[in-house]
Each structure stands twice: as C-alpha cells, then as structure tokens.
Design a protein around this motif. Structure first.
Motif, short mmCIF file in Angstrom:
data_model
loop_
_atom_site.label_atom_id
_atom_site.label_comp_id
_atom_site.label_asym_id
_atom_site.label_seq_id
_atom_site.Cartn_x
_atom_site.Cartn_y
_atom_site.Cartn_z
N GLY A 81 0.75 -1.35 0.09
CA GLY A 81 0.01 -0.05 -0.09
C GLY A 81 1.00 1.19 0.09
O GLY A 81 0.42 2.31 -0.70
N THR A 82 1.92 1.19 0.63
CA THR A 82 2.84 2.44 0.91
C THR A 82 3.15 3.06 -0.58
O THR A 82 3.06 4.38 -1.03
CB THR A 82 3.95 2.32 1.68
N VAL A 115 -10.09 -3.95 -7.25
CA VAL A 115 -8.94 -3.39 -7.52
C VAL A 115 -8.72 -2.46 -8.75
O VAL A 115 -8.30 -1.22 -8.87
CB VAL A 115 -7.82 -4.18 -7.43
N GLU A 116 -9.55 -2.96 -9.72
CA GLU A 116 -9.78 -2.01 -11.27
C GLU A 116 -10.36 -0.82 -10.90
O GLU A 116 -9.79 0.37 -11.49
CB GLU A 116 -10.43 -2.88 -12.08
N ALA A 117 -11.44 -0.67 -9.93
CA ALA A 117 -11.88 0.56 -9.90
C ALA A 117 -10.91 1.58 -8.87
O ALA A 117 -10.96 2.65 -8.79
CB ALA A 117 -13.27 0.47 -8.78
N GLU A 129 1.81 -4.78 -11.22
CA GLU A 129 2.14 -6.03 -10.56
C GLU A 129 1.43 -6.09 -9.11
O GLU A 129 0.72 -6.94 -8.71
CB GLU A 129 3.80 -6.09 -10.70
N ALA A 130 1.68 -4.69 -8.36
CA ALA A 130 1.04 -4.74 -7.13
C ALA A 130 -0.39 -4.79 -6.88
O ALA A 130 -1.04 -5.54 -6.04
CB ALA A 130 1.79 -3.39 -6.40
N ALA A 137 -5.05 -11.49 -3.86
CA ALA A 137 -5.16 -11.60 -2.61
C ALA A 137 -6.62 -11.56 -1.88
O ALA A 137 -7.20 -12.20 -1.15
CB ALA A 137 -4.27 -10.45 -1.74
N LEU A 138 -7.19 -10.33 -2.40
CA LEU A 138 -8.49 -10.12 -2.10
C LEU A 138 -9.55 -11.32 -2.51
O LEU A 138 -10.42 -11.77 -1.64
CB LEU A 138 -9.07 -8.77 -2.39
#
Length: 149
Positions: A81-82, A115-117, A129-130, A137-138
C-alpha cells in the motif's frame, strides 16, 4: 419540472449502476459474524495486518437504533500500500483495504471495491504487478471466508 426530476432520477440510477459494477460481491453460507471471523483468521495467517473491525450493528445499538448485521474489516500490507500512496497520496482514503460483510434479507454477502476501480480512481502508473497481487489476495481471502465448513 417533471422532466427535470425525471432526468435527475435517471442520472442517479445510471450513477448507482456504474458504482455497483465497481464492487466484487460474493454470497456466504455463514452469518455475518462467522464470515467476518473467518476472514479475520485468514488475514492473521498472511502478510496483511488487521487495522480495525467495525461492527456497524453494535454501533447502531449503542445509539438506540437497529440495523441488520454489517461488519467492515480494514486491513493492509504496508509493503504493497505505501508505494501506491506514494504514487498518489489521495489513495490513502481507500487504503488500507476494506471488506464489508453484511446481511441483506436472509442472505449474507461479502464485498469490496474492485482493485480495477481503485486503479481507475488514482494515478498508479507502473503499479500493475502490485495491483494484480492485491486483486488476487482479495479474491483468495474472500473465497476462503465463504467456503462451506
């Protein structure tokens, strides 16, 4: 005036439909508490850290109100996240990640903003990649939370 109100209503309906597409929602065979407990255990077994567990039904009861069960788990991995927040500090509004588990009618659902949103909302150039790892993971964690016993 009626045309104006109709236009506003249609615009709001279209906006709500677009926002619904931003969500990943799964059904759970468990109640809200069990689903949230299972997700919390999965988070504890991985590289992410649970930041908070928010029981909205309990908060409503404390205020003398009633609502169906709804729990939000807030969790993240600073190593993932960072860099995203460094790329676009506004992402801190949506990170760490949040997953909602709620009862609607007699069904339990688990859902989160895709994650796309998130990627569309913020400037995450070079973070494919992240973001792909975050999406996987979600999906894996929420699939585990809704697996039958």
């Amino acid at each position: 005036m009626r045309r104006l109100l109709a236009s506003i209503a249609l615009g709001l309906a279209a906006a709500n439909a677009a926002h619904a597409e931003d969500w990943v929602v799964k059904s759970s065979p468990h109640d809200v508490t069990v689903t949230a407990d299972r997700l919390e255990a999965i988070i504890a077994d991985g590289p992410a850290t649970l930041v908070a567990r928010v029981d909205h039904q309990a908060a409503a009861a404390d205020a003398g109100l009633t609502m169906d069960p709804a729990t939000v788990l807030i969790f993240g991995n600073p190593k993932v996240g960072t860099p995203l927040m460094q790329a676009d500090p506004r992402a801190a509004l949506d990170l760490p990640l949040r997953v909602l588990i709620w009862q609607q009618d007699s069904s339990t659902n688990i859902g989160y903003l895709s994650v796309e949103a998130l990627a569309k909302r913020y400037d995450f150039d070079g973070a494919d990649e992240a973001l792909a790892g975050m999406a996987q993971a979600l999906d894996r964690m929420t699939d585990g939370a809704v697996q039958p016993e």
